[in-house]
Write a protein that holds these residues in place. Structure first.
Motif, PDB file in Angstrom:
ATOM      1  N   ALA A 123       0.869  -1.262   0.008  1.00 40.89           N
ATOM      2  CA  ALA A 123       0.043  -0.115   0.078  1.00 40.89           C
ATOM      3  C   ALA A 123       0.861   1.306  -0.077  1.00 40.89           C
ATOM      4  CB  ALA A 123      -0.881  -0.042   1.258  1.00 40.89           C
ATOM      5  N   GLU A 124       1.846   1.352   0.854  1.00 33.46           N
ATOM      6  CA  GLU A 124       2.944   2.388   0.931  1.00 33.46           C
ATOM      7  C   GLU A 124       3.584   2.824  -0.509  1.00 33.46           C
ATOM      8  OE1 GLU A 124       5.280   1.604   4.180  1.00 33.46           O
ATOM      9  OE2 GLU A 124       4.128   2.417   5.532  1.00 33.46           O
ATOM     10  N   PHE A 125       3.793   1.352  -1.098  1.00 33.75           N
ATOM     11  CA  PHE A 125       4.478   1.587  -2.354  1.00 33.75           C
ATOM     12  C   PHE A 125       3.763   2.123  -3.377  1.00 33.75           C
ATOM     13  CE2 PHE A 125       5.907  -0.181  -6.454  1.00 33.75           C
ATOM     14  CZ  PHE A 125       7.170   0.377  -6.598  1.00 33.75           C
ATOM     15  N   ASP A 126       2.256   1.512  -3.495  1.00 30.06           N
ATOM     16  CA  ASP A 126       1.162   1.913  -4.432  1.00 30.06           C
ATOM     17  C   ASP A 126       1.108   3.511  -4.335  1.00 30.06           C
ATOM     18  OD1 ASP A 126       1.078  -0.431  -5.385  1.00 30.06           O
ATOM     19  OD2 ASP A 126      -0.759  -0.872  -4.333  1.00 30.06           O
ATOM     20  N   GLN A 127       1.088   4.036  -3.113  1.00 32.45           N
ATOM     21  CA  GLN A 127       0.832   5.142  -2.618  1.00 32.45           C
ATOM     22  C   GLN A 127       2.043   6.310  -3.297  1.00 32.45           C
ATOM     23  OE1 GLN A 127       0.345   6.341   1.456  1.00 32.45           O
ATOM     24  NE2 GLN A 127       0.070   8.341   0.990  1.00 32.45           N
ATOM     25  N   PHE A 128       3.370   5.789  -3.111  1.00 27.80           N
ATOM     26  CA  PHE A 128       4.331   6.460  -3.472  1.00 27.80           C
ATOM     27  C   PHE A 128       4.323   6.587  -5.199  1.00 27.80           C
ATOM     28  CE2 PHE A 128       8.587   5.837  -5.434  1.00 27.80           C
ATOM     29  CZ  PHE A 128       9.325   7.049  -5.072  1.00 27.80           C
ATOM     30  N   MET A 129       3.990   5.489  -5.706  1.00 29.89           N
ATOM     31  CA  MET A 129       4.183   5.375  -7.311  1.00 29.89           C
ATOM     32  C   MET A 129       2.835   6.201  -7.733  1.00 29.89           C
ATOM     33  SD  MET A 129       6.619   3.828  -8.071  1.00 29.89           S
ATOM     34  CE  MET A 129       6.253   3.525  -9.873  1.00 29.89           C
ATOM     35  N   ASP A 130       1.776   6.352  -7.304  1.00 26.93           N
ATOM     36  CA  ASP A 130       0.545   7.375  -7.543  1.00 26.93           C
ATOM     37  C   ASP A 130       1.104   8.407  -7.411  1.00 26.93           C
ATOM     38  OD1 ASP A 130      -0.994   5.189  -8.029  1.00 26.93           O
ATOM     39  OD2 ASP A 130      -2.406   5.314  -6.133  1.00 26.93           O
ATOM     40  N   GLU A 131       1.766   9.097  -6.179  1.00 21.83           N
ATOM     41  CA  GLU A 131       2.098  10.437  -6.016  1.00 21.83           C
ATOM     42  C   GLU A 131       3.387  10.700  -6.979  1.00 21.83           C
ATOM     43  OE1 GLU A 131       3.556  10.847  -2.121  1.00 21.83           O
ATOM     44  OE2 GLU A 131       1.438  10.661  -1.421  1.00 21.83           O
ATOM     45  N   ARG A 132       4.144   9.865  -7.265  1.00 25.74           N
ATOM     46  CA  ARG A 132       5.293   9.982  -8.161  1.00 25.74           C
ATOM     47  C   ARG A 132       4.775  10.338  -9.722  1.00 25.74           C
ATOM     48  NH1 ARG A 132       9.332   5.658 -10.657  1.00 25.74           N
ATOM     49  NH2 ARG A 132      10.789   7.365 -11.239  1.00 25.74           N
ATOM     50  N   SER A 133       3.821   9.340 -10.076  1.00 30.06           N
ATOM     51  CA  SER A 133       3.067   9.441 -11.435  1.00 30.06           C
ATOM     52  C   SER A 133       2.193  10.734 -11.478  1.00 30.06           C
ATOM     53  CB  SER A 133       2.440   8.615 -12.052  1.00 30.06           C
ATOM     54  OG  SER A 133       1.318   8.429 -10.901  1.00 30.06           O
ATOM     55  N   ARG A 134       1.631  11.365 -10.627  1.00 27.43           N
ATOM     56  CA  ARG A 134       0.833  12.412 -10.252  1.00 27.43           C
ATOM     57  C   ARG A 134       1.570  13.742 -10.410  1.00 27.43           C
ATOM     58  NH1 ARG A 134      -1.974  12.022  -5.267  1.00 27.43           N
ATOM     59  NH2 ARG A 134      -2.464  10.258  -5.990  1.00 27.43           N
ATOM     60  N   ALA A 135       2.886  13.830  -9.951  1.00 30.90           N
ATOM     61  CA  ALA A 135       3.762  14.972 -10.104  1.00 30.90           C
ATOM     62  C   ALA A 135       3.977  15.591 -11.308  1.00 30.90           C
ATOM     63  CB  ALA A 135       4.691  14.916  -8.951  1.00 30.90           C
ATOM     64  N   PRO A 136       4.387  14.648 -12.158  1.00 33.74           N
ATOM     65  CA  PRO A 136       4.847  14.975 -13.542  1.00 33.74           C
ATOM     66  C   PRO A 136       3.665  15.581 -14.506  1.00 33.74           C
ATOM     67  CG  PRO A 136       6.111  13.065 -13.143  1.00 33.74           C
ATOM     68  CD  PRO A 136       5.139  13.494 -12.157  1.00 33.74           C
ATOM     69  N   ARG A 137       2.466  14.992 -14.267  1.00 31.77           N
ATOM     70  CA  ARG A 137       1.288  15.243 -14.862  1.00 31.77           C
ATOM     71  C   ARG A 137       0.643  16.559 -14.220  1.00 31.77           C
ATOM     72  NH1 ARG A 137      -2.655  10.177 -14.188  1.00 31.77           N
ATOM     73  NH2 ARG A 137      -1.755  10.707 -12.184  1.00 31.77           N
ATOM     74  N   GLU A 138       0.885  16.917 -13.185  1.00 30.29           N
ATOM     75  CA  GLU A 138       0.609  18.317 -12.505  1.00 30.29           C
ATOM     76  C   GLU A 138       1.328  19.287 -13.096  1.00 30.29           C
ATOM     77  OE1 GLU A 138       0.362  17.733  -8.443  1.00 30.29           O
ATOM     78  OE2 GLU A 138      -1.356  16.579  -8.260  1.00 30.29           O
ATOM     79  N   THR A 139       2.801  19.185 -13.081  1.00 32.76           N
ATOM     80  CA  THR A 139       3.615  20.226 -13.636  1.00 32.76           C
ATOM     81  C   THR A 139       3.429  20.379 -15.095  1.00 32.76           C
ATOM     82  OG1 THR A 139       5.341  18.347 -14.017  1.00 32.76           O
ATOM     83  CG2 THR A 139       5.413  19.576 -12.032  1.00 32.76           C
TER      84      THR A 139
END
Length: 148
Positions: A123-139
């Motif tokens: 769950a922690e790894f999935d959350q990290f990957m979601d946040e990581r993939s979300r950051a480039p899309r937001e920028t």
């Protein structure tokens, strides 16, 4: 190492240093302090060696020597008694069955804890990957908004 092996590993006739240490431990910290003072009176390096040993083995500032020795001896005695047969076949069979059942329960509980750890890690790894993939899309979205 089981209790019987620990018992067999003890020397039958410990040396005079071990006997002296056990004798002082039975009498507690005051006996160690008296021995140290006498060591300083007789020949100062003996007292210094005793002081260093008392500090190194935590006899000077730790718990009482007597309580430490008694607690470890009682724990050893209790673990050894649990493995020893009582002489009653029915009770021994019941005891072995109960111990086996408790070991199985402990093993299944440890497996359950391992599955919980793995689920939490996933769950922690999935959350990290979601946040990581979300950051480039937001920028990228912000860059498009600035360009427009």
């Amino acid at each position: 190492m089981n209790a019987a092996a620990q018992y067999e590993a003890r020397p039958a006739n410990p040396g005079w240093l071990k006997r002296a240490e056990a004798w002082l431990d039975e009498r507690g910290r005051p006996a160690w302090i008296v021995a140290m003072v006498l060591g300083f009176i007789v020949f100062w390096p003996i007292g210094l060696a005793l002081l260093a040993y008392m500090i190194w083995s935590k006899r000077m500032f730790g718990k009482s020597c007597r309580s430490r020795r008694n607690s470890s001896a009682n724990a050893y005695r209790q673990s050894f008694n649990a493995a020893r047969p009582s002489g009653n076949a029915a009770f021994d069979a019941y005891k072995m069955d109960t111990l086996r059942r408790l070991e199985d329960e402990q093993k299944s509980f440890e497996e359950f804890l391992q599955r919980l750890r793995e689920a939490r890690d996933k769950a922690e790894f999935d959350q990290f990957m979601d946040e990581r993939s979300r950051a480039p899309r937001e920028t990228a979205d912000e860059d498009r908004k600035e360009d427009a």
